[in-house]
Design a protein around this motif. Structure first.
Motif, PDB file in Angstrom:
ATOM      1  N   GLU A 113       4.275  -7.560  -3.930  1.00  0.00           N
ATOM      2  CA  GLU A 113       4.568  -8.885  -3.364  1.00  0.00           C
ATOM      3  C   GLU A 113       4.398  -8.937  -1.846  1.00  0.00           C
ATOM      4  N   TRP A 114       4.279  -7.778  -1.218  1.00  0.00           N
ATOM      5  CA  TRP A 114       4.240  -7.742   0.254  1.00  0.00           C
ATOM      6  C   TRP A 114       2.883  -8.154   0.790  1.00  0.00           C
ATOM      7  N   ASP A 115       2.916  -9.138   1.701  1.00  0.00           N
ATOM      8  CA  ASP A 115       1.699  -9.578   2.360  1.00  0.00           C
ATOM      9  C   ASP A 115       2.074  -9.876   3.809  1.00  0.00           C
ATOM     10  N   GLU A 116       1.531  -9.091   4.718  1.00  0.00           N
ATOM     11  CA  GLU A 116       1.905  -9.228   6.136  1.00  0.00           C
ATOM     12  C   GLU A 116       1.751 -10.666   6.632  1.00  0.00           C
ATOM     13  N   ALA A 117       0.692 -11.322   6.175  1.00  0.00           N
ATOM     14  CA  ALA A 117       0.404 -12.672   6.667  1.00  0.00           C
ATOM     15  C   ALA A 117       1.483 -13.676   6.275  1.00  0.00           C
ATOM     16  N   GLU A 118       2.140 -13.401   5.154  1.00  0.00           N
ATOM     17  CA  GLU A 118       3.181 -14.333   4.695  1.00  0.00           C
ATOM     18  C   GLU A 118       4.490 -14.182   5.462  1.00  0.00           C
ATOM     19  N   TYR A 119       4.615 -13.096   6.230  1.00  0.00           N
ATOM     20  CA  TYR A 119       5.862 -12.849   6.965  1.00  0.00           C
ATOM     21  C   TYR A 119       5.564 -12.601   8.440  1.00  0.00           C
ATOM     22  N   PRO A 120       5.073 -13.649   9.109  1.00  0.00           N
ATOM     23  CA  PRO A 120       4.644 -13.459  10.504  1.00  0.00           C
ATOM     24  C   PRO A 120       5.789 -13.077  11.452  1.00  0.00           C
ATOM     25  N   GLU A 121       7.015 -13.422  11.076  1.00  0.00           N
ATOM     26  CA  GLU A 121       8.153 -13.146  11.964  1.00  0.00           C
ATOM     27  C   GLU A 121       8.651 -11.700  11.828  1.00  0.00           C
ATOM     28  N   THR A 122       8.324 -11.090  10.688  1.00  0.00           N
ATOM     29  CA  THR A 122       8.873  -9.762  10.400  1.00  0.00           C
ATOM     30  C   THR A 122       8.336  -8.713  11.362  1.00  0.00           C
ATOM     31  N   ARG A 123       9.234  -7.883  11.870  1.00  0.00           N
ATOM     32  CA  ARG A 123       8.844  -6.835  12.807  1.00  0.00           C
ATOM     33  C   ARG A 123       9.052  -5.430  12.232  1.00  0.00           C
ATOM     34  N   VAL A 124       9.960  -5.308  11.265  1.00  0.00           N
ATOM     35  CA  VAL A 124      10.240  -3.982  10.717  1.00  0.00           C
ATOM     36  C   VAL A 124      10.177  -4.042   9.194  1.00  0.00           C
ATOM     37  N   VAL A 125       9.447  -3.093   8.611  1.00  0.00           N
ATOM     38  CA  VAL A 125       9.332  -2.993   7.161  1.00  0.00           C
ATOM     39  C   VAL A 125       9.877  -1.625   6.756  1.00  0.00           C
ATOM     40  N   ILE A 126      10.880  -1.631   5.897  1.00  0.00           N
ATOM     41  CA  ILE A 126      11.453  -0.357   5.457  1.00  0.00           C
ATOM     42  C   ILE A 126      11.090  -0.142   3.990  1.00  0.00           C
ATOM     43  N   CYS A 127      10.490   1.007   3.699  1.00  0.00           N
ATOM     44  CA  CYS A 127      10.013   1.278   2.341  1.00  0.00           C
ATOM     45  C   CYS A 127      10.865   2.346   1.671  1.00  0.00           C
ATOM     46  N   ASP A 128      11.442   1.979   0.537  1.00  0.00           N
ATOM     47  CA  ASP A 128      12.203   2.931  -0.264  1.00  0.00           C
ATOM     48  C   ASP A 128      11.220   3.609  -1.213  1.00  0.00           C
ATOM     49  N   CYS A 129      11.017   4.908  -1.029  1.00  0.00           N
ATOM     50  CA  CYS A 129       9.968   5.613  -1.775  1.00  0.00           C
ATOM     51  C   CYS A 129      10.478   6.226  -3.072  1.00  0.00           C
ATOM     52  N   SER A 130       9.535   6.512  -3.927  1.00  0.00           N
ATOM     53  CA  SER A 130       9.811   7.293  -5.130  1.00  0.00           C
ATOM     54  C   SER A 130       9.820   8.772  -4.720  1.00  0.00           C
ATOM     55  N   PRO A 131      10.685   9.589  -5.360  1.00  0.00           N
ATOM     56  CA  PRO A 131      10.683  11.012  -5.023  1.00  0.00           C
ATOM     57  C   PRO A 131       9.368  11.709  -5.420  1.00  0.00           C
ATOM     58  N   GLU A 132       8.661  11.102  -6.361  1.00  0.00           N
ATOM     59  CA  GLU A 132       7.356  11.646  -6.783  1.00  0.00           C
ATOM     60  C   GLU A 132       6.303  11.140  -5.810  1.00  0.00           C
ATOM     61  N   TYR A 133       5.778  12.030  -5.016  1.00  0.00           N
ATOM     62  CA  TYR A 133       4.875  11.599  -3.959  1.00  0.00           C
ATOM     63  C   TYR A 133       3.747  10.715  -4.470  1.00  0.00           C
ATOM     64  N   ASP A 134       3.109  11.166  -5.549  1.00  0.00           N
ATOM     65  CA  ASP A 134       1.923  10.453  -6.031  1.00  0.00           C
ATOM     66  C   ASP A 134       2.222   9.081  -6.625  1.00  0.00           C
ATOM     67  N   ALA A 135       3.502   8.825  -6.904  1.00  0.00           N
ATOM     68  CA  ALA A 135       3.857   7.517  -7.462  1.00  0.00           C
ATOM     69  C   ALA A 135       3.925   6.443  -6.375  1.00  0.00           C
ATOM     70  N   ASN A 136       3.915   6.860  -5.095  1.00  0.00           N
ATOM     71  CA  ASN A 136       3.985   5.885  -4.002  1.00  0.00           C
ATOM     72  C   ASN A 136       2.594   5.382  -3.633  1.00  0.00           C
ATOM     73  N   PRO A 137       2.424   4.055  -3.508  1.00  0.00           N
ATOM     74  CA  PRO A 137       1.096   3.539  -3.141  1.00  0.00           C
ATOM     75  C   PRO A 137       0.652   4.115  -1.792  1.00  0.00           C
ATOM     76  N   GLU A 138      -0.521   4.745  -1.795  1.00  0.00           N
ATOM     77  CA  GLU A 138      -0.988   5.431  -0.596  1.00  0.00           C
ATOM     78  C   GLU A 138      -1.183   4.464   0.579  1.00  0.00           C
ATOM     79  N   ALA A 139      -1.561   3.231   0.249  1.00  0.00           N
ATOM     80  CA  ALA A 139      -1.787   2.236   1.304  1.00  0.00           C
ATOM     81  C   ALA A 139      -0.541   2.054   2.162  1.00  0.00           C
TER      82      ALA A 139
END
Ligand SMILES: Nc1ncnc2c1ncn2[C@@H]1O[C@H](COP(=O)(O)OP(=O)(O)OP(=O)(O)O)[C@@H](O)[C@H]1O
Ligand SMILES: [Mg+2]
Length: 379
Positions: free
Chosen positions: A201-227
Motif C-alpha cells: 500500500e505504500w506509495d511515496e507520492a501519496e504521502y508528500p508530508e511524510t518524513r520518516v518511514v519505519i519498517c517492521d521486518c520479518s525475521p526471515e531476511y528473504d521474506a522482506n521486499p528487497e526494494a
C-alpha cells in the motif's frame, strides 16, 4: 555552548542573574547532589539545576532532575528550574507535555540572560528527504514489532510525520494497529497519529508530508521486499542481554549485519538492547562487555555499524510492553504502551531517549517536517 570557561564560572553568573531578578540565591552545599542553587522569594523555595555541557540537555537528564525533586530530601522545594547553557533536545519538550510536568520550568542561559522556554516544541529545521528506518534482526521474538511501533510513537509525539510499514508476512503490526493509531496529547491538547500500511500500500507520492518511514521486518531476511531494504538509511537491530544467549545473539547480529549489507551498503546499523533490566547493574555490565567485545572487530571493519550502549539507551523490560496488544483480545481500539502507570510510562521515556540518541547520531532531525503541528492532527 556558553561563553563561560568553567562550570563554576557559569553557575556563579547564573546565580547572580537570579539575584538581579529578586531571588535570594544560595549555592548548594558542596556535598549536595541533584541541584546547584537554592532560590528563595516570598513563599517559594526553588531548586535550580544547571547544565553546563556541550550537548543539548536531554530527556534523561530532565527525568533525573524530576526524580531528585520527588526525593524526601528535596521536600522543602516548591519547584525546580532546569537551566541549560546549550538548549534542550526536542524530546525534553515532548516529555514536559506528555508527562504534564508542572513543577519544573526550563530555561536557557544565553547572552547573560535567562530565557524561559514556553514548553512548546521548538521550530523544526528545514524539511528534506524521506528517511527510511528498518527494524530488523534475523531472529524471531526479539521485539522488532514492539520497537517499530513505539519508536514511531516517539517520532509522532516529537512532531514528525511518520508512517509505519508492515513488511512481515505474519502482519503482526497490522493486526495490532489496524490502519493507524492515535496517541492522545495532554488534556484536550494536540495528539499525534501514525498511519500503518502494508508494504504493497505504500506509495511515496501519496504521502508528500511524510518524513520518516519505519519498517517492521520479518525475521526471515528473504521474506522482506528487497526494494525496501535498499532504501533503509538506518537500521535498528534489537537484541537482548541474557547469559545463555549472549554468544548466540552476537552471532545473530553478525548475520543480521551481513544480511543487510547484501542489498544495502550505505545504511547505518544500530544494535539496541531490548528487555533490559536496569536494576541488574553488575550482571548487565559483564554481559554488556562481552557483547561489545564481540562487535569491536566487526565495527572496525564497518564504521557504519554501531552498538548503542544499554547504559546510555536501552528498552527496559516492562509489563506495559509485555501486555501491549492486549487490546486485540478485548476488541478495543489500537493504542501504544505510552499510558502512565503510577504517573509514569517507562516505555515512553525509553523510546523518547532512543529518539534523542538517533537524532544525535544521525541526520534524522533534518528530515523533520516544517509543519510540525499539521502532522500532529487531533483527529
Ligand atoms: N521491553 C519489553 N518488555 C516486555 N515485553 C516485551 C518487550 N519487548 C517485547 N516484549 C514482548 O515480547 C514479545 C515479542 O515481541 P515482538 O512481537 O515485538 O517481537 P518480534 O521480533 O517482532 O517477533 P517476530 O519475529 O515474531 O516478528 C511480545 O509479546 C512483546 O509484548
Ligand atoms: Mg514482529
Amino acid at each position: 555552548m556558553s561563553q563561560f570557561e568553567t562550570a563554576v564560572d557559569f553557575k556563579q553568573t547564573v546565580r547572580q542573574r537570579f539575584e538581579q531578578d529578586g531571588w535570594i540565591a544560595t549555592p548548594a552545599p558542596p556535598d549536595a547532589i541533584g541541584y546547584d542553587i537554592e532560590l528563595v522569594r516570598d513563599s517559594e523555595c526553588v531548586a535550580v539545576q544547571i547544565k553546563h555541557q556541550r550537548a543539548k540537555t536531554h530527556a534523561g537528564q530532565l527525568e533525573k532532575f524530576i526524580d531528585f525533586l520527588e526525593r524526601p530530601e528535596a521536600a522543602k522545594f516548591t519547584r525546580g528550574f532546569l537551566v541549560s547553557g546549550s538548549g534542550f533536545t526536542p524530546s525534553v519538550f515532548t516529555y514536559m507535555r506528555t508527562e504534564e510536568v508542572v513543577d519544573v520550568a526550563l530555561a536557557s542561559f544565553k547572552d547573560n540572560e535567562i530565557v524561559w522556554e514556553d514548553g512548546d516544541v521548538p521550530p523544526p529545521p528545514a524539511r528534506s528527504q524521506l528517511t527510511y528506518i528498518g527494524v530488523f534482526t534475523c531472529k524471531g521474538g526479539v521485539g522488532k514489532t514492539t520497537i517499530s511501533a513505539h519508536l514511531a510513537g516517539a517520532f509522532a509525539l516529537n512532531g514528525y510525520d511518520v508512517v509505519l510499514i508492515d513488511l512481515d508476512r505474519q502482519s503482526n503490526l497490522r493486526k495490532l494497529l489496524g490502519d493507524g493509531v492515535y496517541i492522545p496529547g495532554r488534556r484536550g491538547g494536540l495528539g499525534a497519529t501514525i498511519t500503518v500500511l502494508n508494504h504493497t500500500e505504500w506509495d511515496e507520492a501519496e504521502y508528500p508530508e511524510t518524513r520518516v518511514v519505519i519498517c517492521d521486518c520479518s525475521p526471515e531476511y528473504d521474506a522482506n521486499p528487497e526494494a525496501f531494504i535498499e532504501k533503509f538509511n538506518y537500521c535498528l537491530i534489537p537484541t537482548t542481554l541474557n547469559p545463555l544467549g549472549i554468544n548466540k545473539n552476537a552471532d545473530v547480529i553478525r548475520r543480521t549485519f551481513a544480511a543487510v549489507r547484501r542489498s544495502n551498503t550505505s545504511a547505518e546499523l544500530f544494535v539496541i538492547v531490548n528487555n533490559y533490566h536496569s536494576d541488574e547493574a553488575k550482571r548487565n555490565e559483564v554481559l554488556n562487555r562481552i557483547l561489545k567485545t564481540e562487535f569491536e572487530t566487526l565495527m572496525a571493519h564497518d564504521p557504519k555499524c554501531h552498538y548503542i550502549d544499554p547504559e546510555t539507551v536501552a528498552i527496559r523490560f516492562s509489563k506495559q510492553l509485555l501486555y501491549w496488544g492486549y487490546h486485540i483480545v478485548e476488541n478495543d481500539k489500537p493504542q501504544l504502551a505510552f499510558r502512565e502507570i503510577g504517573g509514569r510510562s517507562l516505555p515512553r521515556t525509553d523510546f523518547l531517549k532512543l529518539l534523542d540518541y538517533l537524532e544525535d547520531h544521525t541526520q534524522i532531525e533534518a528530515a523533520k517536517a516544517q509543519e510540525t503541528r499539521s502532522s500532529a492532527i487531533n483527529n
